[in-house]
Design a protein around this motif. Structure first.
Motif, PDB file in Angstrom:
ATOM      1  N   ILE A 163     -40.739 -47.546 -51.655  1.00  0.00           N
ATOM      2  CA  ILE A 163     -39.191 -48.375 -51.889  1.00  0.00           C
ATOM      3  C   ILE A 163     -38.485 -47.050 -52.938  1.00  0.00           C
ATOM      4  CG2 ILE A 163     -38.146 -50.135 -53.109  1.00  0.00           C
ATOM      5  CD1 ILE A 163     -40.638 -51.717 -52.537  1.00  0.00           C
ATOM      6  N   HIS A 164     -37.393 -46.822 -52.506  1.00  0.00           N
ATOM      7  CA  HIS A 164     -36.476 -45.886 -53.184  1.00  0.00           C
ATOM      8  C   HIS A 164     -35.139 -46.431 -52.937  1.00  0.00           C
ATOM      9  CE1 HIS A 164     -35.770 -42.333 -55.398  1.00  0.00           C
ATOM     10  NE2 HIS A 164     -35.960 -41.546 -54.456  1.00  0.00           N
ATOM     11  N   LYS A 165     -34.603 -47.271 -53.736  1.00  0.00           N
ATOM     12  CA  LYS A 165     -33.125 -48.061 -53.354  1.00  0.00           C
ATOM     13  C   LYS A 165     -32.309 -48.539 -54.621  1.00  0.00           C
ATOM     14  CE  LYS A 165     -32.785 -51.652 -50.997  1.00  0.00           C
ATOM     15  NZ  LYS A 165     -32.819 -52.700 -50.186  1.00  0.00           N
ATOM     16  N   HIS A 166     -31.219 -48.558 -54.342  1.00  0.00           N
ATOM     17  CA  HIS A 166     -30.405 -49.222 -55.421  1.00  0.00           C
ATOM     18  C   HIS A 166     -29.889 -50.421 -54.819  1.00  0.00           C
ATOM     19  CE1 HIS A 166     -27.240 -48.794 -58.503  1.00  0.00           C
ATOM     20  NE2 HIS A 166     -26.539 -49.638 -57.860  1.00  0.00           N
ATOM     21  N   PHE A 167     -30.129 -51.447 -55.393  1.00  0.00           N
ATOM     22  CA  PHE A 167     -29.565 -52.840 -54.935  1.00  0.00           C
ATOM     23  C   PHE A 167     -28.240 -52.902 -55.472  1.00  0.00           C
ATOM     24  CE2 PHE A 167     -34.218 -52.813 -55.335  1.00  0.00           C
ATOM     25  CZ  PHE A 167     -34.334 -54.035 -54.227  1.00  0.00           C
ATOM     26  N   ASP A 168     -27.467 -53.152 -54.525  1.00  0.00           N
ATOM     27  CA  ASP A 168     -26.002 -53.312 -54.901  1.00  0.00           C
ATOM     28  C   ASP A 168     -25.449 -54.933 -54.676  1.00  0.00           C
ATOM     29  OD1 ASP A 168     -25.506 -50.514 -54.898  1.00  0.00           O
ATOM     30  OD2 ASP A 168     -25.484 -50.408 -52.735  1.00  0.00           O
ATOM     31  N   ASP A 169     -25.981 -55.631 -53.632  1.00  0.00           N
ATOM     32  CA  ASP A 169     -25.332 -56.845 -53.620  1.00  0.00           C
ATOM     33  C   ASP A 169     -26.319 -58.015 -53.600  1.00  0.00           C
ATOM     34  OD1 ASP A 169     -26.275 -56.221 -51.412  1.00  0.00           O
ATOM     35  OD2 ASP A 169     -24.561 -56.520 -50.272  1.00  0.00           O
ATOM     36  N   TYR A 170     -27.349 -57.922 -54.203  1.00  0.00           N
ATOM     37  CA  TYR A 170     -28.240 -59.022 -54.130  1.00  0.00           C
ATOM     38  C   TYR A 170     -29.507 -58.706 -55.102  1.00  0.00           C
ATOM     39  CZ  TYR A 170     -31.400 -56.480 -50.903  1.00  0.00           C
ATOM     40  OH  TYR A 170     -32.256 -55.646 -50.326  1.00  0.00           O
ATOM     41  N   SER A 171     -30.104 -59.740 -55.504  1.00  0.00           N
ATOM     42  CA  SER A 171     -31.375 -59.687 -56.536  1.00  0.00           C
ATOM     43  C   SER A 171     -32.618 -60.183 -55.658  1.00  0.00           C
ATOM     44  CB  SER A 171     -31.161 -60.644 -57.747  1.00  0.00           C
ATOM     45  OG  SER A 171     -29.983 -60.438 -58.133  1.00  0.00           O
ATOM     46  N   THR A 172     -33.764 -59.583 -56.296  1.00  0.00           N
ATOM     47  CA  THR A 172     -35.179 -59.929 -55.635  1.00  0.00           C
ATOM     48  C   THR A 172     -36.011 -60.241 -56.947  1.00  0.00           C
ATOM     49  OG1 THR A 172     -35.724 -57.716 -55.602  1.00  0.00           O
ATOM     50  CG2 THR A 172     -34.768 -58.188 -53.606  1.00  0.00           C
ATOM     51  N   LEU A 173     -36.856 -61.026 -56.425  1.00  0.00           N
ATOM     52  CA  LEU A 173     -38.078 -61.154 -57.495  1.00  0.00           C
ATOM     53  C   LEU A 173     -39.404 -60.766 -56.740  1.00  0.00           C
ATOM     54  CD1 LEU A 173     -39.111 -62.320 -59.779  1.00  0.00           C
ATOM     55  CD2 LEU A 173     -39.363 -64.692 -58.881  1.00  0.00           C
ATOM     56  N   GLN A 174     -39.765 -59.724 -57.263  1.00  0.00           N
ATOM     57  CA  GLN A 174     -41.165 -59.239 -56.457  1.00  0.00           C
ATOM     58  C   GLN A 174     -42.515 -59.612 -57.333  1.00  0.00           C
ATOM     59  OE1 GLN A 174     -40.702 -56.823 -54.099  1.00  0.00           O
ATOM     60  NE2 GLN A 174     -38.413 -57.296 -54.382  1.00  0.00           N
ATOM     61  N   TYR A 175     -43.530 -59.678 -56.416  1.00  0.00           N
ATOM     62  CA  TYR A 175     -44.734 -60.353 -57.041  1.00  0.00           C
ATOM     63  C   TYR A 175     -45.777 -59.540 -56.573  1.00  0.00           C
ATOM     64  CZ  TYR A 175     -48.801 -63.413 -57.778  1.00  0.00           C
ATOM     65  OH  TYR A 175     -50.102 -63.760 -57.907  1.00  0.00           O
ATOM     66  N   MET A 176     -46.720 -59.037 -57.507  1.00  0.00           N
ATOM     67  CA  MET A 176     -47.880 -58.244 -56.926  1.00  0.00           C
ATOM     68  C   MET A 176     -49.135 -59.116 -57.445  1.00  0.00           C
ATOM     69  SD  MET A 176     -49.163 -54.556 -58.239  1.00  0.00           S
ATOM     70  CE  MET A 176     -49.238 -55.011 -60.016  1.00  0.00           C
ATOM     71  N   HIS A 177     -50.217 -59.650 -56.634  1.00  0.00           N
ATOM     72  CA  HIS A 177     -51.216 -60.485 -56.928  1.00  0.00           C
ATOM     73  C   HIS A 177     -52.296 -59.483 -57.663  1.00  0.00           C
ATOM     74  CE1 HIS A 177     -54.032 -63.641 -56.625  1.00  0.00           C
ATOM     75  NE2 HIS A 177     -54.721 -62.793 -56.067  1.00  0.00           N
ATOM     76  N   ALA A 178     -52.543 -58.485 -57.210  1.00  0.00           N
ATOM     77  CA  ALA A 178     -53.606 -57.801 -57.540  1.00  0.00           C
ATOM     78  C   ALA A 178     -53.434 -56.222 -57.293  1.00  0.00           C
ATOM     79  CB  ALA A 178     -55.029 -58.050 -56.804  1.00  0.00           C
TER      80      ALA A 178
END
Length: 83
Positions: A24-39
């Motif tokens: 992943i190599h990006k710039h978020f312009d018009d939305y938000s995200t919530l990332q989750y890593m379990h392990a």
């Protein structure tokens, strides 16, 4: 607390990838995200701040910062089985 005027929460994508190799190599312009890593473990860069995450984590990507998650390094090759 969300109000009646708040836009609805939309899930764009979700999956389980045991040995994730995404880059992943990006710039978020018009939305938000919530990332989750379990392990597991990963290196996360938000703008110029580097984080080494291991275990269970949540992090957000909101309009503005540049996000970089390099691909997971493959394990070293294994030699022939011992006899």
């Amino acid at each position: 607390m969300p109000s009646a005027d708040s836009p609805p929460l939309t899930f764009l994508y979700g999956t389980h990838i045991p040995r994730c190799a995404h880059h992943i190599h990006k710039h978020f312009d018009d939305y938000s995200t919530l990332q989750y890593m379990h392990a597991g473990a990963l290196s996360l860069t938000l703008d110029d701040r580097l984080y080494a995450l291991r275990g269970q984590w949540f992090w957000s990507c909101f309009p503005g910062p540049h996000i970089h998650v390099p691909p997971r390094r493959p394990p070293p090759p294994r030699g022939p089985p011992r006899r």
